[in-house]
Every structure is written in structure tokens, then in C-alpha cells.
Scaffold this motif. Structure first.
Motif, PDB file in Angstrom:
ATOM      1  N   CYS A   1       0.855  -1.186   0.000  1.00 29.54           N
ATOM      2  CA  CYS A   1       0.000   0.000   0.000  1.00 29.54           C
ATOM      3  C   CYS A   1       0.884   1.227   0.000  1.00 29.54           C
ATOM      4  O   CYS A   1       1.686   1.431   0.915  1.00 29.54           O
ATOM      5  CB  CYS A   1      -0.916   0.017   1.216  1.00 29.54           C
ATOM      6  SG  CYS A   1      -1.895   1.541   1.308  1.00 29.54           S
TER       7      CYS A   1
ATOM      8  N   CYS B   1      -6.535   1.592   5.161  1.00 29.66           N
ATOM      9  CA  CYS B   1      -6.918   2.909   4.640  1.00 29.66           C
ATOM     10  C   CYS B   1      -7.977   2.808   3.547  1.00 29.66           C
ATOM     11  O   CYS B   1      -8.387   3.819   2.993  1.00 29.66           O
ATOM     12  CB  CYS B   1      -5.694   3.677   4.138  1.00 29.66           C
ATOM     13  SG  CYS B   1      -4.951   2.980   2.663  1.00 29.66           S
TER      14      CYS B   1
ATOM     15  N   CYS C   1      -6.797  -2.082   0.764  1.00 27.81           N
ATOM     16  CA  CYS C   1      -5.981  -1.970   1.968  1.00 27.81           C
ATOM     17  C   CYS C   1      -6.908  -2.009   3.187  1.00 27.81           C
ATOM     18  O   CYS C   1      -7.872  -1.247   3.258  1.00 27.81           O
ATOM     19  CB  CYS C   1      -5.186  -0.676   1.955  1.00 27.81           C
ATOM     20  SG  CYS C   1      -4.283  -0.420   3.490  1.00 27.81           S
TER      21      CYS C   1
ATOM     22  N   ALA D   1      -0.020   4.317   0.270  1.00 30.24           N
ATOM     23  CA  ALA D   1      -0.420   5.284   1.280  1.00 30.24           C
ATOM     24  C   ALA D   1       0.115   4.904   2.659  1.00 30.24           C
ATOM     25  O   ALA D   1       0.579   5.751   3.412  1.00 30.24           O
ATOM     26  CB  ALA D   1      -1.936   5.412   1.313  1.00 30.24           C
ATOM     27  N   CYS D   2       0.036   3.617   2.979  1.00 31.38           N
ATOM     28  CA  CYS D   2       0.508   3.155   4.295  1.00 31.38           C
ATOM     29  C   CYS D   2       2.007   2.870   4.284  1.00 31.38           C
ATOM     30  O   CYS D   2       2.598   2.635   5.322  1.00 31.38           O
ATOM     31  CB  CYS D   2      -0.237   1.899   4.724  1.00 31.38           C
ATOM     32  SG  CYS D   2      -2.004   2.123   4.917  1.00 31.38           S
TER      33      CYS D   2
HETATM   34 ZN   LIG Z   1      -3.228   1.540   3.200  1.00 33.72          ZN
END
Ligand SMILES: [Zn+2]
Length: 141
Positions: A61, A94, A91, A63-64
Motif C-alpha cells: 500500500c 486505509c 488496503c 499510502a501506508c
Molecule cells: Zn493503506
């Protein structure tokens, strides 16, 4: 230990954490001594692990900034070429869509515990015999 720290220009605590994470000393006596080949084995293994952090059943991911097991352990696989595909999951942290490119020949090594649904990229023209449905009921009558 101090020699290793000096050699790699790192803090002694870093070496201590290596010891905790599986770097083997010659024996339990102090000063603790580590064989050079054990050290290189350990560092090599560590690098391999870092490379494979996105192991089976995981999709990275962005974003993570971490590999994740997709929500419900489910992923879609869309073929993007004869041997290439794209895994898509959600995910769990998120809720973003996460993607991973895969080699379809090696999909079993990537699958892990995931339930993968294989989807066609798109229906080719003329392949669909489903009539188009008019959902606009206001034109009736
Ligand atoms: Zn994520």
C-alpha cells in the motif's frame, strides 16, 4: 561488538539489535565475538528479507508505505499480458485500492492465503450477447 560497530560505522545498539534478531555469537562469553562469515550470512539474509517484504499474500500500500494483506484476504487478478497480471485488493487500514504486478506463471508463489478472482480485462467487441437494458422507466407509457 565494538569492532563491528566501527567496521560499519554504526551504533553499538544496532549491533545489539542484530544479535537479538538472529546474529549468532561464537559463544555466550564476553566479549561477544561474531564470526565474519556469520555476520555476512546474517546481513545477506537481512537484505533478502527486506527485498521480499512484500511476500506471498501481500500487496504494497503506497499510502501506508507497507505491505498489506488485502481486506477479507481477497484480490482480483486482471491479466495485462500473456504472462503478466495485476493483483488488486483493498488496503484493510486505509480502504484504498492496492495493486501489485504479478507474473501469472508464478501466481501460486504470490497467492499466499489470498482468494484470487481472475477477471477479464474487458469483453471484446461482439463477444457480449447481453442486450443493452434501458433502465429509464419514465419513457414507458
Ligand atoms: Zn493503506
Amino acid at each position: 561488538m565494538e569492532d563491528i560497530a566501527r567496521l560499519f560505522d554504526i551504533h553499538k545498539n544496532t549491533v545489539r539489535s542484530w544479535l537479538k534478531h538472529g546474529l549468532a555469537t561464537i559463544d555466550d562469553r564476553r566479549p561477544m565475538l561474531v564470526l565474519g562469515r556469520e555476520l555476512s550470512r546474517f546481513l545477506h539474509e537481512r537484505r533478502q528479507k527486506a527485498k521480499q517484504s512484500c511476500g506471498p499474500g501481500r500487496i504494497f500500500c503506497i499510502a501506508c508505505r507497507a505491505p498489506k494483506v488485502p481486506a477479507e484476504k481477497m484480490a482480483d487478478c486482471t491479466a495485462t499480458g500473456p504472462l503478466a497480471g495485476s493483483l488488486c485488493g483493498i488496503c484493510p487500514d486505509c480502504d484504498r485500492l492496492i495493486y501489485r504486478r504479478v507474473n501469472l506463471a508464478k501466481i501460486d508463489g504470490v497467492r499466499g492465503e489470498l482468494e484470487i478472482t481472475f477477471t477479464q480485462p474487458r469483453l471484446r467487441l461482439g463477444e457480449s450477447d447481453v442486450p443493452s437494458v434501458n433502465c429509464d422507466s419514465s419513457q414507458k407509457g
